[in-house]
Design an enzyme around this catalytic site. Structure first.
Site, PDB file in Angstrom:
ATOM      1  N   LYS A 176       0.840  -1.196   0.000  1.00  0.00           N
ATOM      2  CA  LYS A 176       0.000   0.000   0.000  1.00  0.00           C
ATOM      3  C   LYS A 176       0.876   1.247   0.000  1.00  0.00           C
ATOM      4  O   LYS A 176       1.758   1.393   0.838  1.00  0.00           O
ATOM      5  CB  LYS A 176      -0.915  -0.019   1.228  1.00  0.00           C
ATOM      6  CG  LYS A 176      -1.861  -1.232   1.246  1.00  0.00           C
ATOM      7  CD  LYS A 176      -2.653  -1.328   2.534  1.00  0.00           C
ATOM      8  CE  LYS A 176      -1.763  -1.693   3.699  1.00  0.00           C
ATOM      9  NZ  LYS A 176      -2.523  -1.927   4.943  1.00  0.00           N
ATOM     10  N   THR A 207      -8.006   8.171   9.756  1.00  0.00           N
ATOM     11  CA  THR A 207      -7.598   6.971   9.019  1.00  0.00           C
ATOM     12  C   THR A 207      -7.292   5.798   9.949  1.00  0.00           C
ATOM     13  O   THR A 207      -6.613   4.852   9.561  1.00  0.00           O
ATOM     14  CB  THR A 207      -6.360   7.280   8.153  1.00  0.00           C
ATOM     15  OG1 THR A 207      -5.319   7.803   8.999  1.00  0.00           O
ATOM     16  CG2 THR A 207      -6.683   8.287   7.069  1.00  0.00           C
ATOM     17  N   GLY A 209      -7.504   2.440  11.564  1.00  0.00           N
ATOM     18  CA  GLY A 209      -8.078   1.154  11.173  1.00  0.00           C
ATOM     19  C   GLY A 209      -8.159   0.917   9.681  1.00  0.00           C
ATOM     20  O   GLY A 209      -8.808  -0.045   9.248  1.00  0.00           O
ATOM     21  N   THR A 210      -7.499   1.748   8.875  1.00  0.00           N
ATOM     22  CA  THR A 210      -7.572   1.545   7.426  1.00  0.00           C
ATOM     23  C   THR A 210      -6.975   0.200   7.006  1.00  0.00           C
ATOM     24  O   THR A 210      -7.539  -0.501   6.163  1.00  0.00           O
ATOM     25  CB  THR A 210      -6.830   2.676   6.673  1.00  0.00           C
ATOM     26  OG1 THR A 210      -5.525   2.832   7.235  1.00  0.00           O
ATOM     27  CG2 THR A 210      -7.580   3.977   6.768  1.00  0.00           C
ATOM     28  N   GLY A 211      -5.835  -0.157   7.592  1.00  0.00           N
ATOM     29  CA  GLY A 211      -5.193  -1.422   7.224  1.00  0.00           C
ATOM     30  C   GLY A 211      -6.034  -2.626   7.602  1.00  0.00           C
ATOM     31  O   GLY A 211      -6.166  -3.582   6.820  1.00  0.00           O
ATOM     32  N   CYS A 212      -6.607  -2.591   8.786  1.00  0.00           N
ATOM     33  CA  CYS A 212      -7.479  -3.680   9.239  1.00  0.00           C
ATOM     34  C   CYS A 212      -8.676  -3.829   8.304  1.00  0.00           C
ATOM     35  O   CYS A 212      -9.034  -4.935   7.882  1.00  0.00           O
ATOM     36  CB  CYS A 212      -7.988  -3.409  10.657  1.00  0.00           C
ATOM     37  SG  CYS A 212      -6.708  -3.155  11.892  1.00  0.00           S
TER      38      CYS A 212
END
Length: 270
Positions: A176, A207, A209-212
């Site tokens: 990412k 932003t 928790g975007t990865g989760c």
């Protein structure tokens, strides 16, 4: 109603609901799959940062995994915050036995900058779990930790992608590009080649928790039988809308909007 597909998340918690298994379960639900969750660590965190972390014992984690797999077989599995070698070794046999799509979000540091994995855990992640992955979803700092070199250009992203496929043995990796300058470009590497998705950047600090969320949607789409490319395509659209329409919750870096995709796309999974 048709029996839904099942996705399992194995990760840490967030009592404010923006990250960890709480975000995963919301993302599963919004994607039309039934979510199950095995917490690995109880994390006292909010939009301002991480206040405390309590790791569950390996015995407790193994007991939860046995409870799940003795009753139902998930159609896809995701791991997030796996803090120690012992946890990884407890999880590995279930991943291998399930023979289902497996997504790794290699969570090492919270959005606030707080460490969520010890140094030994970082070193063992490659050895124990990453080679089993259908898809790994690192951001740039996480990818740098894993591959061992700086990533600042597209060529270095491609070099890192090749490292995941050829040196580690993952089937796919999405690197990412949110930490680089310019538009947010995510690169998918598989044995079929390279794909990339570009989205504009939104002027928001929310932003958390975007990865989760991104990796959970990939997991849900794989559980439904979609290809890796299809799953990443949907996840990119989901997270873009989730960031664009943040709910403005919390005093710090707030969570993304887990309702936006389903509402804007007008989806009805019943």
């Amino acid at each position: 109603m048709k029996k839904p597909k099942i996705a399992l998340t194995i990760a840490g918690t967030d009592p404010t609901g923006g990250a960890g298994i709480m975000a995963d379960l919301k993302s599963f639900q919004a994607s039309g799959v039934y979510g199950m969750a095995v917490p690995t660590s109880i994390v006292s965190q909010n939009t301002l940062g991480v206040q405390a972390v309590h790791h569950l014992t390996v015995d407790v984690i193994e007991s939860q995994l046995k409870s799940v797999f003795d009753d139902e077989q998930p159609h896809a599995i995701k791991t997030g915050m796996i803090a120690s070698e012992g946890m990884m070794n407890a999880i590995k046999p279930y991943i291998e036995a399930s023979n289902k799509p497996y997504v790794i979000d290699p969570v090492m540091v919270a959005k606030s900058g707080d460490a969520l994995m010890d140094e030994q855990g970082k070193n063992k992640l490659k050895e124990i779990l990453l080679s089993l992955a259908t898809v790994v979803t690192p951001n740039i700092p996480e990818a740098e930790e894993i591959v061992g070199f700086k990533i600042q250009t597209e060529e270095e992203i491609k070099k890192a992608g090749a490292f995941f496929l050829n040196e580690i043995g993952s089937k796919g990796v999405v690197i990412k590009g949110g930490h680089l300058e310019g538009d947010a470009i995510d690169y998918l590497f598989t044995n079929e080649g390279i794909k990339h998705w570009t989205s504009e950047r939104f002027n928001t600090k929310h932003t958390h928790g975007t990865g989760c969320t991104f990796s959970a949607v990939i997991t849900a789409e794989l559980a439904k039988g979609h290809t890796i490319e299809e799953a990443v395509h949907t996840a990119k659209r989901f997270i873009t809308l989730a960031i664009q329409h943040t709910p403005e919750i919390g005093k710090g870096q707030g969570p993304v909007n887990h309702f936006a995709y389903q509402k804007i796309e007008g989806l009805d999974y019943e």
